[in-house]
Write a protein that holds these residues in place. Structure first.
Motif, PDB file in Angstrom:
ATOM      1  N   LEU A   1       0.829  -1.202   0.000  1.00  0.00           N
ATOM      2  CA  LEU A   1       0.000   0.000   0.000  1.00  0.00           C
ATOM      3  C   LEU A   1       0.863   1.251   0.000  1.00  0.00           C
ATOM      4  CD1 LEU A   1      -3.008  -0.938   2.297  1.00  0.00           C
ATOM      5  CD2 LEU A   1      -2.925  -0.804  -0.184  1.00  0.00           C
TER       6      LEU A   1
ATOM      7  N   ILE B   1      -5.839   0.233 -10.758  1.00  0.00           N
ATOM      8  CA  ILE B   1      -5.212   0.204  -9.432  1.00  0.00           C
ATOM      9  C   ILE B   1      -5.742  -0.956  -8.604  1.00  0.00           C
ATOM     10  CG2 ILE B   1      -5.144   1.419  -7.217  1.00  0.00           C
ATOM     11  CD1 ILE B   1      -4.821   4.024  -8.796  1.00  0.00           C
ATOM     12  N   GLN B   2      -7.071  -1.146  -8.664  1.00  0.00           N
ATOM     13  CA  GLN B   2      -7.654  -2.241  -7.871  1.00  0.00           C
ATOM     14  C   GLN B   2      -7.161  -3.597  -8.338  1.00  0.00           C
ATOM     15  OE1 GLN B   2     -11.910  -1.625  -7.921  1.00  0.00           O
ATOM     16  NE2 GLN B   2     -11.842  -0.455  -6.020  1.00  0.00           N
TER      17      GLN B   2
ATOM     18  N   GLY C   1      -6.126  -4.936   0.281  1.00  0.00           N
ATOM     19  CA  GLY C   1      -7.024  -4.095   1.072  1.00  0.00           C
ATOM     20  C   GLY C   1      -7.471  -4.696   2.380  1.00  0.00           C
TER      21      GLY C   1
ATOM     22  N   GLU D   1     -12.930   5.872 -13.685  1.00  0.00           N
ATOM     23  CA  GLU D   1     -13.148   4.441 -13.454  1.00  0.00           C
ATOM     24  C   GLU D   1     -12.025   3.550 -13.992  1.00  0.00           C
ATOM     25  OE1 GLU D   1     -15.260   3.222 -11.444  1.00  0.00           O
ATOM     26  OE2 GLU D   1     -16.513   4.990 -11.130  1.00  0.00           O
TER      27      GLU D   1
ATOM     28  N   ILE E   1      -9.949   0.626  -2.166  1.00  0.00           N
ATOM     29  CA  ILE E   1      -9.282  -0.579  -1.657  1.00  0.00           C
ATOM     30  C   ILE E   1      -9.510  -0.677  -0.151  1.00  0.00           C
ATOM     31  CG2 ILE E   1      -7.043  -1.681  -1.244  1.00  0.00           C
ATOM     32  CD1 ILE E   1      -6.155  -0.539  -3.953  1.00  0.00           C
ATOM     33  N   GLY E   2     -10.083  -1.802   0.278  1.00  0.00           N
ATOM     34  CA  GLY E   2     -10.410  -1.981   1.689  1.00  0.00           C
ATOM     35  C   GLY E   2     -11.839  -1.599   2.014  1.00  0.00           C
TER      36      GLY E   2
ATOM     37  N   LEU F   1      -4.475   9.401 -10.489  1.00  0.00           N
ATOM     38  CA  LEU F   1      -5.896   9.297 -10.147  1.00  0.00           C
ATOM     39  C   LEU F   1      -6.339  10.472  -9.280  1.00  0.00           C
ATOM     40  CD1 LEU F   1      -8.659   7.810  -9.822  1.00  0.00           C
ATOM     41  CD2 LEU F   1      -7.646   6.633  -7.860  1.00  0.00           C
ATOM     42  N   CYS F   2      -5.544  10.767  -8.238  1.00  0.00           N
ATOM     43  CA  CYS F   2      -5.913  11.861  -7.325  1.00  0.00           C
ATOM     44  C   CYS F   2      -5.985  13.185  -8.080  1.00  0.00           C
ATOM     45  CB  CYS F   2      -4.923  11.976  -6.173  1.00  0.00           C
ATOM     46  SG  CYS F   2      -4.930  10.531  -5.112  1.00  0.00           S
TER      47      CYS F   2
ATOM     48  N   TYR G   1      -1.457   6.220  -8.773  1.00  0.00           N
ATOM     49  CA  TYR G   1      -2.265   6.782  -7.691  1.00  0.00           C
ATOM     50  C   TYR G   1      -2.267   8.308  -7.753  1.00  0.00           C
ATOM     51  CZ  TYR G   1      -3.768   7.917  -2.928  1.00  0.00           C
ATOM     52  OH  TYR G   1      -4.414   8.444  -1.842  1.00  0.00           O
TER      53      TYR G   1
ATOM     54  N   PHE H   1      -3.491  -3.776  -6.922  1.00  0.00           N
ATOM     55  CA  PHE H   1      -3.271  -3.702  -5.483  1.00  0.00           C
ATOM     56  C   PHE H   1      -4.466  -4.155  -4.639  1.00  0.00           C
ATOM     57  CE2 PHE H   1      -0.430  -0.601  -7.391  1.00  0.00           C
ATOM     58  CZ  PHE H   1       0.763  -0.832  -6.727  1.00  0.00           C
ATOM     59  N   GLY H   2      -5.629  -4.401  -5.306  1.00  0.00           N
ATOM     60  CA  GLY H   2      -6.885  -4.622  -4.587  1.00  0.00           C
ATOM     61  C   GLY H   2      -6.828  -5.693  -3.509  1.00  0.00           C
TER      62      GLY H   2
ATOM     63  N   LEU I   1      -6.132   7.116   0.705  1.00  0.00           N
ATOM     64  CA  LEU I   1      -5.911   6.030  -0.254  1.00  0.00           C
ATOM     65  C   LEU I   1      -7.187   5.192  -0.426  1.00  0.00           C
ATOM     66  CD1 LEU I   1      -3.134   4.679  -1.569  1.00  0.00           C
ATOM     67  CD2 LEU I   1      -3.822   2.848  -0.044  1.00  0.00           C
TER      68      LEU I   1
ATOM     69  N   GLN J   1      -9.992   7.229  -2.165  1.00  0.00           N
ATOM     70  CA  GLN J   1      -9.770   7.454  -3.595  1.00  0.00           C
ATOM     71  C   GLN J   1      -9.904   6.174  -4.418  1.00  0.00           C
ATOM     72  OE1 GLN J   1      -8.814  10.343  -5.451  1.00  0.00           O
ATOM     73  NE2 GLN J   1      -9.355  11.551  -3.678  1.00  0.00           N
ATOM     74  N   THR J   2      -9.410   5.068  -3.884  1.00  0.00           N
ATOM     75  CA  THR J   2      -9.333   3.856  -4.717  1.00  0.00           C
ATOM     76  C   THR J   2     -10.384   2.803  -4.364  1.00  0.00           C
ATOM     77  OG1 THR J   2      -7.836   2.745  -3.194  1.00  0.00           O
ATOM     78  CG2 THR J   2      -6.835   4.114  -4.902  1.00  0.00           C
TER      79      THR J   2
ATOM     80  N   ILE K   1      -9.163   3.697 -11.630  1.00  0.00           N
ATOM     81  CA  ILE K   1      -9.444   2.997 -10.365  1.00  0.00           C
ATOM     82  C   ILE K   1      -9.379   1.489 -10.583  1.00  0.00           C
ATOM     83  CG2 ILE K   1     -11.221   2.538  -8.621  1.00  0.00           C
ATOM     84  CD1 ILE K   1     -12.194   5.442  -9.068  1.00  0.00           C
ATOM     85  N   GLU K   2      -9.963   1.036 -11.684  1.00  0.00           N
ATOM     86  CA  GLU K   2      -9.962  -0.412 -11.957  1.00  0.00           C
ATOM     87  C   GLU K   2      -8.551  -0.959 -12.097  1.00  0.00           C
ATOM     88  OE1 GLU K   2     -12.640  -1.242 -15.240  1.00  0.00           O
ATOM     89  OE2 GLU K   2     -14.276  -0.414 -14.020  1.00  0.00           O
TER      90      GLU K   2
ATOM     91  N   LEU L   1       1.871   1.674  -3.463  1.00  0.00           N
ATOM     92  CA  LEU L   1       0.766   2.261  -4.230  1.00  0.00           C
ATOM     93  C   LEU L   1       0.674   3.767  -3.997  1.00  0.00           C
ATOM     94  CD1 LEU L   1      -1.875   2.387  -5.839  1.00  0.00           C
ATOM     95  CD2 LEU L   1      -3.079   1.519  -3.844  1.00  0.00           C
TER      96      LEU L   1
END
Lengths: 104, 522
Positions: free
Chosen positions: A6, A96-97, A104, A90, B514-515, A18-19, A15, A100-101, B508, B511-512, A93-94, A9
């Motif tokens: 994380l 990244i997920q 989580g 989207e 995750i979690g 995205l931000c 990341y 790294f998803g 994090l 935004q994403t 985000i996809e 990431l």
């Protein structure tokens, strides 16, 4: 307190990208919305006579046209953001997920 | 009159039987807290959009705004627009991070990186005051409405609403509440569309024709087309605008709906649909209000001594009778009753979750509550709130409750919204800042409403208000934001430093996704 993947990431270009993209999408629209609404409110507060002016020869006043336009505008702003989110945010985000998803 | 009662009662009876059937179906699915609070996260964006619109289009909006348009024309539009413009703010700033960070209540998000006990107590108190004020306004309104429509005694009307609502929520939780809300939203949109269509049909679909007829009938003449006396000075105008715009983003029963969808993507879809339905609905109420002016004023069947029989809030109801006879009157009456029932259910569920999830499970049990015990507590809280709503509804029968929804919005804008918003976006927020500023905003809103013209003069009958403005939000939001800012940046404790550091992980996840909390498997 990010650790391991994380932390990786949070320092990744994906990341940060995205931000930045999200900020670019939300803040201008939020400010436009605030300006549009408070312009309407400030006319009512300081110059209500302006809204009493007629459009053309009929009965319809400028205030009613502006009011209806603002309702439509509000909906268009939400539509515009959802469209942008689908197209630009989207996929980021996809991606990244996907990578790294599972951490989580 | 007997005829009217029969149509309305029959249609309402069908609604009740059907929704109780749904509750029975839902009850078998409510096996744990996740289904009770958030329908398992399995509601789609479209369904949630309808449910949000249902929660938001209360009888107060439908009857109140069409009544306001009937009385003052353009001024009704100021309220409609104020109620609508909060939605892009929710979409852009709140919906996705809220869904990504929270589980059941907005307090989950506000307290994400702050100390649980003080933050949850503040958020729960903000939720409960908002919910209870809203509930009183709805209960009193419903009692009076049912009294006029069905000829039923006030106390019985309040009791029926309270008991049905307790059954929906206790047994069916969020699953039943959501479906009751969706059905009611469809009925209300259909009913309002029909009324507006009939109005416009009479004028060959010409707004000019409608406006012309309304100006001719209304005692205020052409001035109904322009801003009137509703907002008399700039401070009030801005203050009202702030309360409506940011209050919406702090209403617990609305925020709770974002946890019923599977993910952040569906959360933002639901706002798009909700905004569409709500905006369309407000355009309809405007047409209905103008239609009521054109058709009812001057008609002795509906007017008495120059006043609408039953008061201005009956404008939409009386119009339905003028346009469609007893059948339409019965249908619209039943829709209005269904609307009240659905809205009080959503409110009660939000209040119950503040008690069971925020106070019981997080504060008293320190997050170690057994799921069965928490579910039991949430049901007890529902029953408790239901009884409280009935008692308060009866107590406030003769009181002026018009200020209560306004106060609820002011509190939501001055306590709930600032801690939620700054918690999501401002790294330097600390528990000390959130708690001091949040309480200060909440108390300022309450005190200023009591000292203002609406309570001090209209309710308590003093000659002159101590605080001259009707709407406190400009002042109470300033107190909240300045308070939170000042007591956060001057907080040099070890704990404050930890809270700053936790921001990165929170950001994090916001935004994403995750979690983030996932939907339950079927």
């Amino acid at each position: 307190m990010l650790e391991g993947e994380l932390k990786k990431l949070s320092e990744s270009d994906a990341y940060k990208d995205l931000c930045a993209a999200r900020s670019r999408a939300i803040w201008p629209l939020a400010i436009i919305m605030l300006v549009a609404y408070y312009s309407f409110i400030l006319v009512i507060a300081f110059d209500p006579e302006l809204f009493a002016n007629k459009i053309g020869d009929g009965y319809t006043s400028l205030g009613i046209v502006c009011g209806f336009a603002l309702i439509l505008f509000t909906f268009l702003i939400t539509g515009l953001y959802v469209h942008k989110a689908n197209k630009d945010l989207e996929p980021k985000i996809e991606a990244i997920q996907k990578e790294f998803g599972h951490h989580g | 009159m007997d005829n009217m009662n029969l149509t309305a009662v029959t249609m309402f009876g069908i609604f009740v039987v059907f929704t109780l059937g749904i509750t029975y179906w839902a009850a078998k699915r409510v096996t744990g807290t996740k289904n009770f609070y958030s329908a398992g996260g399995n509601i789609t964006g479209f369904q949630n959009g309808l449910a949000i619109a249902g929660d938001y289009m209360s009888a107060a909006s439908f009857l109140g705004i069409s009544g306001l348009v009937f009385a003052a024309g353009f001024d009704g539009l100021i309220y409609s627009i104020g109620f609508l413009v909060g939605w892009p703010i929710i979409l852009l700033l709140i919906a996705e991070p809220l869904r990504n960070l929270g589980k059941y209540t907005f307090a989950d998000v506000a307290s994400y990186r702050l100390r649980q006990t003080p933050t949850r107590i503040l958020a729960a108190f903000g939720s409960l005051t908002t919910v209870i004020l809203y509930l009183i306004a709805q209960m009193v309104g419903s009692g009076k409405l049912i009294q006029v429509l069905f000829g039923l005694e006030y106390n019985y009307a309040v009791l029926i609403v309270g008991v049905l609502m307790m059954i929906y929520v206790t047994f069916g939780g969020m699953i039943a509440t959501t479906w009751v809300q969706i059905i009611k939203a469809c009925l209300l949109i259909f009913g309002a569309t029909l009324l507006a269509f009939l109005v416009l049909w009479h004028f060959n679909f010409s707004m000019e024709g409608l406006f012309g007829a309304a100006i001719e009938h209304h005692s205020k003449g052409e001035s109904i087309m322009a801003p009137g006396g509703l907002v008399s000075d700039p401070i009030s105008a801005i203050s009202l605008g702030l309360a409506l715009m940011f209050g919406t983003a702090g209403l617990p029963h609305i925020l709770m709906r974002f946890f019923t969808v599977p993910d952040a993507k569906q959360a933002n879809r639901s706002v798009l649909y909700a905004t569409g339905f709500i905006g369309y609905f407000y355009i309809l109420t405007f047409i209905i209000g103008f239609g009521a002016i054109a058709f009812l004023i001057g008609n002795p069947e509906f007017m008495e001594d120059g006043k609408l029989i039953g008061g201005n809030n009956m404008a939409a109801i009386q119009l339905s009778s003028a346009l469609g006879g007893d059948l339409l009157l019965g249908f619209i009456s039943a829709v209005a009753f269904a609307t009240i029932l659905a809205v009080v259910s959503g409110l009660t569920l939000a209040g119950a979750s503040a008690i069971s999830h925020d106070l019981y499970a997080s504060v008293i049990k320190k997050g170690e509550a057994d799921e069965k015990a928490e579910l039991k507590m949430s049901r007890l809280a529902t029953l408790g709130l239901g009884v409280l709503a009935i008692v308060l509804g009866i107590m406030f029968e003769k009181q002026n409750v018009a200020y209560m929804v306004g106060l609820a919005f002011a509190i939501a804008a001055s306590a709930n919204f600032p801690i939620l918003f700054l918690g999501m976006y401002w790294r330097k927020l600390t528990t000390r800042g959130a708690v001091i500023g949040g309480w200060a905003g909440l108390l300022t809103a309450i005190v200023l409403v009591i000292l203002g013209p609406i309570v001090w003069v209209d309710v308590l009958h003093f000659d002159k208000a101590v605080f001259p403005y009707k709407y406190p939000a400009l002042f109470s939001m300033t107190v909240a934001f300045v308070g939170i800012w000042f007591f956060s940046i001057t907080d040099k404790s070890v704990n404050a430093k930890l809270e700053h550091e936790k921001f990165d992980a929170q950001h994090l996840r916001a935004q994403t996704g995750i979690g983030a909390e996932k939907a339950a498997k079927h």
